[in-house]
Design a protein around this motif. Sequence first.
Motif, PDB file in Angstrom:
ATOM      1  N   ARG A  47       3.181   2.510   2.783  1.00  0.00           N
ATOM      2  CA  ARG A  47       2.574   2.284   4.095  1.00  0.00           C
ATOM      3  C   ARG A  47       3.206   1.039   4.716  1.00  0.00           C
ATOM      4  O   ARG A  47       3.225  -0.029   4.101  1.00  0.00           O
ATOM      5  CB  ARG A  47       1.064   2.092   3.941  1.00  0.00           C
ATOM      6  CG  ARG A  47       0.278   2.197   5.243  1.00  0.00           C
ATOM      7  CD  ARG A  47      -1.189   1.909   4.969  1.00  0.00           C
ATOM      8  NE  ARG A  47      -2.034   2.269   6.114  1.00  0.00           N
ATOM      9  CZ  ARG A  47      -3.267   1.807   6.298  1.00  0.00           C
ATOM     10  NH1 ARG A  47      -3.809   0.981   5.413  1.00  0.00           N
ATOM     11  NH2 ARG A  47      -3.977   2.171   7.360  1.00  0.00           N
ATOM     12  N   GLN A 100       0.739   5.852  -0.102  1.00  0.00           N
ATOM     13  CA  GLN A 100      -0.019   7.094   0.089  1.00  0.00           C
ATOM     14  C   GLN A 100       0.768   8.256  -0.496  1.00  0.00           C
ATOM     15  O   GLN A 100       1.986   8.348  -0.338  1.00  0.00           O
ATOM     16  CB  GLN A 100      -0.292   7.340   1.573  1.00  0.00           C
ATOM     17  CG  GLN A 100      -1.153   8.573   1.838  1.00  0.00           C
ATOM     18  CD  GLN A 100      -1.603   8.648   3.278  1.00  0.00           C
ATOM     19  OE1 GLN A 100      -1.995   7.648   3.878  1.00  0.00           O
ATOM     20  NE2 GLN A 100      -1.553   9.836   3.858  1.00  0.00           N
ATOM     21  N   GLN A 128       0.834  -1.195   0.000  1.00  0.00           N
ATOM     22  CA  GLN A 128       0.000   0.000   0.000  1.00  0.00           C
ATOM     23  C   GLN A 128       0.872   1.250   0.000  1.00  0.00           C
ATOM     24  O   GLN A 128       1.964   1.254   0.574  1.00  0.00           O
ATOM     25  CB  GLN A 128      -0.918   0.015   1.223  1.00  0.00           C
ATOM     26  CG  GLN A 128      -2.038  -1.001   1.169  1.00  0.00           C
ATOM     27  CD  GLN A 128      -3.073  -0.750   2.238  1.00  0.00           C
ATOM     28  OE1 GLN A 128      -2.759  -0.485   3.395  1.00  0.00           O
ATOM     29  NE2 GLN A 128      -4.351  -0.819   1.861  1.00  0.00           N
ATOM     30  N   ALA A 140      -6.785   2.333  -1.843  1.00  0.00           N
ATOM     31  CA  ALA A 140      -6.502   1.250  -0.905  1.00  0.00           C
ATOM     32  C   ALA A 140      -7.779   0.459  -0.622  1.00  0.00           C
ATOM     33  O   ALA A 140      -8.831   1.039  -0.366  1.00  0.00           O
ATOM     34  CB  ALA A 140      -5.933   1.818   0.388  1.00  0.00           C
ATOM     35  N   GLN A 153      -4.419   7.155  -2.175  1.00  0.00           N
ATOM     36  CA  GLN A 153      -3.839   5.873  -1.798  1.00  0.00           C
ATOM     37  C   GLN A 153      -3.855   4.929  -2.988  1.00  0.00           C
ATOM     38  O   GLN A 153      -4.662   5.076  -3.912  1.00  0.00           O
ATOM     39  CB  GLN A 153      -4.610   5.262  -0.627  1.00  0.00           C
ATOM     40  CG  GLN A 153      -4.504   6.076   0.663  1.00  0.00           C
ATOM     41  CD  GLN A 153      -5.269   5.447   1.797  1.00  0.00           C
ATOM     42  OE1 GLN A 153      -6.389   4.974   1.635  1.00  0.00           O
ATOM     43  NE2 GLN A 153      -4.657   5.418   2.986  1.00  0.00           N
TER      44      GLN A 153
END
Length: 356
Positions: free
Chosen positions: A174, A165, A163, A246, A208
Amino acid sequence: MITELGRLIARRIALTGPISTADFMAEALGHPRLGYYRRALPVGAAGDFTTAPEISQMFGELIGAWLAERWLSIGAPSPVRLIELGPGRGTLMADALRATRGVPGFHAALRLHLVETNVPLRAEQHRTLGASAPAWHERFGEVPPGPALIVANEFFDALPVRQFQKTAQGWRERMVGVAPDGGSLVFALAPGATPFARYLPDAPEGAQAEIGEAGRALAAAIGARLLRDGGWALIVDYGYDSGAGASLQAVRGHRGASILDRPGETDLSAHVDFAALAASAKAPTFGPIAQGDFLRRLGILQRAESLKARANESQRAAIDAALARLIDPDQMGTLFRVLAVGDGRSSLPAGFSEAE
């Protein structure tokens, strides 16, 4: 609640530093002893989720008919490897095999291969499919070569994803770290730029994104095998055609849960990026299309009427409810997508043309 696996993950982080969400998923789901998919019985009312084959026999029956037609399209090779990735309790395959008993030569040609890491589920699959003499494998790459028919229903969504951001300084990954209390797990952004930035879209601050390396690698392996040995694959899962934020989520007991809570006891999944799978396969692909459209084109409405003709009133109501759940837009009909991968040497597959 801190589980034994949670403590092991926290100890790993304390020794080596924060880990990616993909690494966390791999541990939480696939740890050799404590991973969720190694020891739980996740499918069905007593588990954490219910899949389409558990909703109605019609789903597996139509998938079986599609596979049999694809076998004929590639010249009816014998033997042919029938491979299911993540077979659950074996319900889909049992329905598919029952529905295709009348296809001349099909069952005699089949060599059934199940890719399954969960020991309790293997026992369930043996009870359901033992008469078909299945062979079990830990990984897709272990299946012997040869022409193949591959089905993966709700398999790719459980493969690990990274993930990211978007920050004022660019994309940041992340990560999963340990809270100041030294025991619980927390999310945090990596301070430095990510090398994956070149694969991520131009997006505003706060956006995201996810990348599923494992899913892309598996799609590439499937495509390479089909181009080499011949055959077809059918991938059914919830996801999106291309581009999304996400989506990683946790479920325990059919209810939403915290992603980092009780690792090893909680199901984790993410929406599948079908565009990425199609591109990674590097083979002819068809779709993705909505599951509802696919099943209608294969004749699920007619199959439902056939079943209802021999049913009582309560059974007819159950058939209608199952049908709605599988094809209605506000249920599984549009959220679930269907993608076919072929070998480039056979006719176009059923279910993917509006003309059908």
